[in-house]
Design a protein around this motif. Sequence first.
Motif, short mmCIF file in Angstrom:
data_model
loop_
_atom_site.label_atom_id
_atom_site.label_comp_id
_atom_site.label_asym_id
_atom_site.label_seq_id
_atom_site.Cartn_x
_atom_site.Cartn_y
_atom_site.Cartn_z
N ASN A 49 -30.01 67.41 -7.67
CA ASN A 49 -30.70 67.48 -7.67
C ASN A 49 -31.83 67.64 -9.08
N SER A 50 -31.74 67.72 -9.63
CA SER A 50 -32.69 67.90 -11.62
C SER A 50 -32.31 65.80 -11.80
N VAL A 51 -30.99 65.14 -11.52
CA VAL A 51 -30.44 64.42 -12.44
C VAL A 51 -31.00 63.13 -10.90
N GLY A 52 -30.48 63.25 -9.92
CA GLY A 52 -30.78 62.38 -9.18
C GLY A 52 -32.10 62.76 -7.83
N GLY A 53 -33.36 63.93 -8.02
CA GLY A 53 -34.02 64.74 -7.11
C GLY A 53 -34.93 63.71 -8.12
N PHE A 54 -34.82 64.54 -9.49
CA PHE A 54 -36.38 64.11 -10.60
C PHE A 54 -36.50 62.44 -10.16
#
Length: 296
Positions: A229-234
């Motif tokens: 979420n934080s690395v891929g999503g953002f």
Amino acid sequence: MRDVQRLQSQPSSGSMSLGLCFVLVWCTGYIAGKEAVESAAPFTALLLRFGLAAVIFGGLAAVAGQWRIGWRQAWHSAVTGALMLFLHFGAVYAAFQLGAHAGAAALVIGAMPLVVALLAHLGGSERLQARQWAGMALGFAGVVLVVADRVDGATPAWAWLALIVGLLGISLGTLYQKRYATQVDARAGLFLQNATATVLLLPLALWEGLRFVPDARFLLPLLWLVLVNSVGGFALLFLLIRRGAATQVAALFFLTPPVTAVFGWLTLGEHLTWLKACGFALAAAGVWLATRPAPR
């Protein structure tokens, strides 16, 4: 500017694929987050999530040699992180502590595309056509249908206020990033965003006592939140905001409640009704109307 105009004037299968990937990745965060906070205090979970993401993005920027960033761009990235990460997620988690139900949170945050469109229109940065406003209305109607059975009168007034603060955080953060914080390298920019959120969350996590249980029930969801979420999503969100209009990117958030409902049905055994399915169809139609290119 030419890239944005080209994206808005003709179809882009690449942007559509990025958008679909973003929605799928973003929605898994609600499932993982729900699991994580069962074994950790909410602000502590956010602190660990954004802190670890900052370390990863900082390492990627260092390896790529992308540390040369001006003070102005650094400031804009920090403000974006304060709005989109600290204010949005912090306020939503605070609302849960105050007694907000998941349905209330989904309803309020589901209005984010409408708020972004209205603020962009009032600020003169983007002008929406009638079909796009119709798409926004359909999208929000779909969100209402999806979360209708999860909204009741039990959510306290202070929790509603916290959710509205979270809504303003992600809405203003999206517009701010589009206007000021997309020219920096994505790795350096996202490092500064996550680092800023970590610093701002630290006092709240200390106030909670930094409570978490270091077992698989917490560490596995935390790992998913950080890496996916934080690395891929953002990273996907950063690219989408850089390449497209803020209102077009925001419209994708209409799909998050229905897609999350499907994930909840598949992974948590939550009930999926025909009303939710109709809401999914309405939300998808709204996103299509709001984001499809204007006819030549």
